[in-house]
Design an enzyme around this catalytic site. Structure first.
Site, short mmCIF file in Angstrom:
data_model
loop_
_atom_site.label_atom_id
_atom_site.label_comp_id
_atom_site.label_asym_id
_atom_site.label_seq_id
_atom_site.Cartn_x
_atom_site.Cartn_y
_atom_site.Cartn_z
N LYS A 173 0.83 -1.29 -0.07
CA LYS A 173 0.11 0.08 0.05
C LYS A 173 0.71 1.61 0.07
O LYS A 173 0.30 2.30 -0.44
CB LYS A 173 -0.90 0.17 1.03
CG LYS A 173 -2.01 -1.13 1.24
CD LYS A 173 -3.38 -0.62 0.78
CE LYS A 173 -4.58 -1.66 0.58
NZ LYS A 173 -5.76 -1.19 0.09
N SER A 179 -8.57 0.91 8.66
CA SER A 179 -7.86 0.14 9.87
C SER A 179 -6.89 -0.63 9.68
O SER A 179 -6.28 -1.19 10.32
CB SER A 179 -9.35 -0.78 10.67
OG SER A 179 -9.35 -1.70 9.44
N ASN A 194 -3.74 -1.37 6.18
CA ASN A 194 -2.45 -1.16 5.74
C ASN A 194 -2.40 0.27 4.86
O ASN A 194 -1.25 0.91 4.97
CB ASN A 194 -2.10 -2.21 4.66
CG ASN A 194 -1.60 -3.50 5.36
OD1 ASN A 194 -1.21 -3.59 6.62
ND2 ASN A 194 -1.78 -4.76 4.79
N GLN A 203 -1.41 2.93 7.51
CA GLN A 203 0.14 2.92 7.74
C GLN A 203 0.76 3.55 6.60
O GLN A 203 1.89 4.30 6.64
CB GLN A 203 0.47 1.36 7.92
CG GLN A 203 0.30 0.87 9.08
CD GLN A 203 1.01 -0.37 9.51
OE1 GLN A 203 2.05 -0.35 9.27
NE2 GLN A 203 0.13 -1.55 9.59
N TYR A 250 4.03 6.06 13.34
CA TYR A 250 4.59 6.91 12.26
C TYR A 250 4.24 8.53 12.60
O TYR A 250 4.50 9.14 11.84
CB TYR A 250 4.09 6.62 10.92
CG TYR A 250 4.57 5.12 10.41
CD1 TYR A 250 6.04 4.92 10.14
CD2 TYR A 250 3.80 3.88 10.19
CE1 TYR A 250 6.29 3.70 9.75
CE2 TYR A 250 3.81 2.69 9.87
CZ TYR A 250 5.53 2.68 9.48
OH TYR A 250 5.72 1.47 9.14
N GLY A 285 -10.57 -3.86 -2.54
CA GLY A 285 -11.16 -2.77 -3.27
C GLY A 285 -10.72 -2.69 -4.87
O GLY A 285 -11.29 -1.87 -5.73
N LYS A 292 9.12 -20.18 4.51
CA LYS A 292 9.35 -19.48 5.77
C LYS A 292 9.15 -17.90 5.78
O LYS A 292 10.32 -17.26 6.19
CB LYS A 292 11.17 -19.87 5.82
CG LYS A 292 11.50 -21.18 5.51
CD LYS A 292 10.96 -22.07 6.58
CE LYS A 292 11.47 -23.28 6.07
NZ LYS A 292 10.87 -24.61 7.00
N ASN A 322 1.44 -8.23 7.43
CA ASN A 322 1.11 -7.66 8.75
C ASN A 322 0.05 -8.47 9.44
O ASN A 322 -1.35 -8.23 9.15
CB ASN A 322 0.34 -6.23 8.62
CG ASN A 322 1.59 -5.24 8.04
OD1 ASN A 322 2.84 -5.43 8.35
ND2 ASN A 322 1.48 -4.15 7.45
#
Lengths: 315, 315
Positions: free
Chosen positions: A52, A77, A79, A82, A114, A179, A271, A305
């Site tokens: 994003k 709410s 990414n 952020q 941030y 979206g 991983k 995240n």
């Protein structure tokens, strides 16, 4: 106004100093299991842990300084919050984020980290929009939509552009659809920078609005909402729907079990930590593995995240 | 017989066709938190999910074909078992692995997946060694020790060699220490290929044998064994102890809480899956952050083989 090849190239040059050119990973064992050649574009390694920031930076960097100095605003709410918070920080301005008051602490803290100003609201779309309007009236900040904005789409398109530049002769690219910012951008980069690449999308059955909108040509709601892929709950916008209908070959839906199975595979074999939304495209390919046998497939891993306490619900 | 610079260079050339040159990842946020510049050598992305394939391939590739054709053998419940199983598969021979009968299914299945023959035994060192001896008598297979073997040490050294080649001007490298194959190899590569790089190790308090052996010069046992870092339970061997005493600056011990904190940081900020043993070196640097301020630090992430159901114990 259509998004051109030049728009995406310019977006890429514009945001390059602010983003990571993320790694592309492969997995011999996943390739062997399904008889495909997968190339995973790891936007979970991107700044803010998700793609994003690409769109957020591309939109923010095009604002006149008189607008930018009043700050950036959005309601999210996830990414995108952020992304806007970090974009504001990098560009030396303020971010005003409206978040539902039931947002997980880990996401609130990331946005706070941030330096953004957070205004909480009740967890309804109406409350979000009302609160956002008040914040904008008070601050004069510029609202940046999470996906239905051509600057955002052109920014998100740069992930697929990098993937296509790095991996020659891709035949397929698949992305998740919420979206539609990432999916529409991906489909444009495939058209402009690829050589006959087909673009597909994965969507949770429990948020299956895009697959309906794709068929009807109107923005539809999902029949029901119940999925761990919390980044994919949103419906499309008119801009993303138009691009997706023109350039995407098919949208596949997958069940929660299929999402968790794909996510487990990625954690165990590759991983890497991915969020549930990022497992949806791989789940779709696995579900239709016969159709993709032998193909060179780019998979956009959209982000990583997750609240680590969610692991106990999944694994 | 000392391991020379040429031994490590030859090992690297020998195994290069069979291993991944793994990525080196960085994290702006972890750097900011501790005021260091970290470079994480991601052997969790290595074949079999851990560095052990480097040593396993280096030893196996030096066997005469008359020996190789009788097969490879080892006892291990961990990553070395997978390394020998894969080495045998790649070289077209058999692997005979002795595993304790309480080994987690996920590890047994991984070894089986490479086509190895598994013999189960009771979970004691005595039972392991007795069972191993019987298997070797029956098959004539070549026993390959997990760490106390110069071919293994030279193989494990190649991870640090790659890191030093990729990241200029490293001042510090830190690795975990169990049997000491990785640590001793890392310290040799730092000496031969680096420019005045200091090498440190991290060890769990609940398996703190190496720190004692390092001081006394004899192979000591840990005062007590209790750690989630299940790759680091072994004591050193005479070969690894000698190299470590000569070339390692200090061994730091860390608590279980410090291991989990470092592991959480890596999952949350770097979005990679690591095993607890791999978090031990970062935990050690964090514990002594003041001593390492401003330094360019290479961290060997040794592996990423975890049972996902363990997450609920850690996070």
């Amino acid at each position: 106004m259509a998004i051109t090849k030049q728009d995406i190239s310019e977006a890429h040059a514009r945001i390059a100093p602010y983003i990571h050119r993320t790694h592309v990973l492969t997995s011999d064992s996943i390739n062997e299991m399904y008889g495909c050649k997968f190339y995973f574009k790891c936007e979970n390694f991107q700044k803010i842990g998700a793609f994003k920031i690409r769109g957020g930076m591309n939109a923010s960097l095009q604002l006149a300084s008189s607008i930018l100095e009043k700050g950036l605003a959005t309601h999210s709410s996830g990414n995108h919050a952020q992304a806007i918070a970090l974009a504001a920080k990098l560009l030396g301005t303020r971010a005003y984020i409206v978040m539902p008051d039931n947002s997980p602490a880990v996401k609130v803290n990331a946005v706070k980290g941030y330096g953004a100003e957070i205004t909480f609201c009740e967890p309804t779309l109406q409350a979000r929009e009302d609160t956002m309007e008040k914040v904008i009236r008070r601050t004069g900040a510029e609202f940046i939509h999470p996906f239905n904005d051509e600057r955002i789409v052109a920014g998100q398109a740069t992930a697929a552009k990098e993937l296509i530049e790095e991996v020659k002769d891709l035949e397929v690219i698949i992305a998740p659809v919420g979206g539609g910012g990432l999916l529409s951008g991906t489909s444009l980069s495939a058209k402009y920078f690829g050589n006959n690449i087909k673009v597909y999308a994965g969507e949770p059955e429990g948020a299956a609005d895009a697959v309906l909108s794709y068929k009807s040509g109107k923005i539809e709601s999902a029949p029901y909402i119940k999925t761990i892929a919390d980044g994919l709950l949103t419906t499309l916008g008119d801009i993303t729907l138009g691009i997706i209908r023109e350039n995407v070959s098919e949208i596949f839906t997958v069940t929660e079990e299929e999402i968790i199975k794909a996510m487990r595979l990625v954690y165990e074999r590759m991983k890497i930590v991915i969020e549930p939304s990022s497992a949806v495209p791989l789940a779709a390919i696995i579900k239709h593995a016969d159709r993709f046998k032998g193909k060179r497939i780019g998979v956009i891993i959209s982000g990583g995240n997750v609240d680590l306490s969610s692991f106990r619900d999944w694994f």
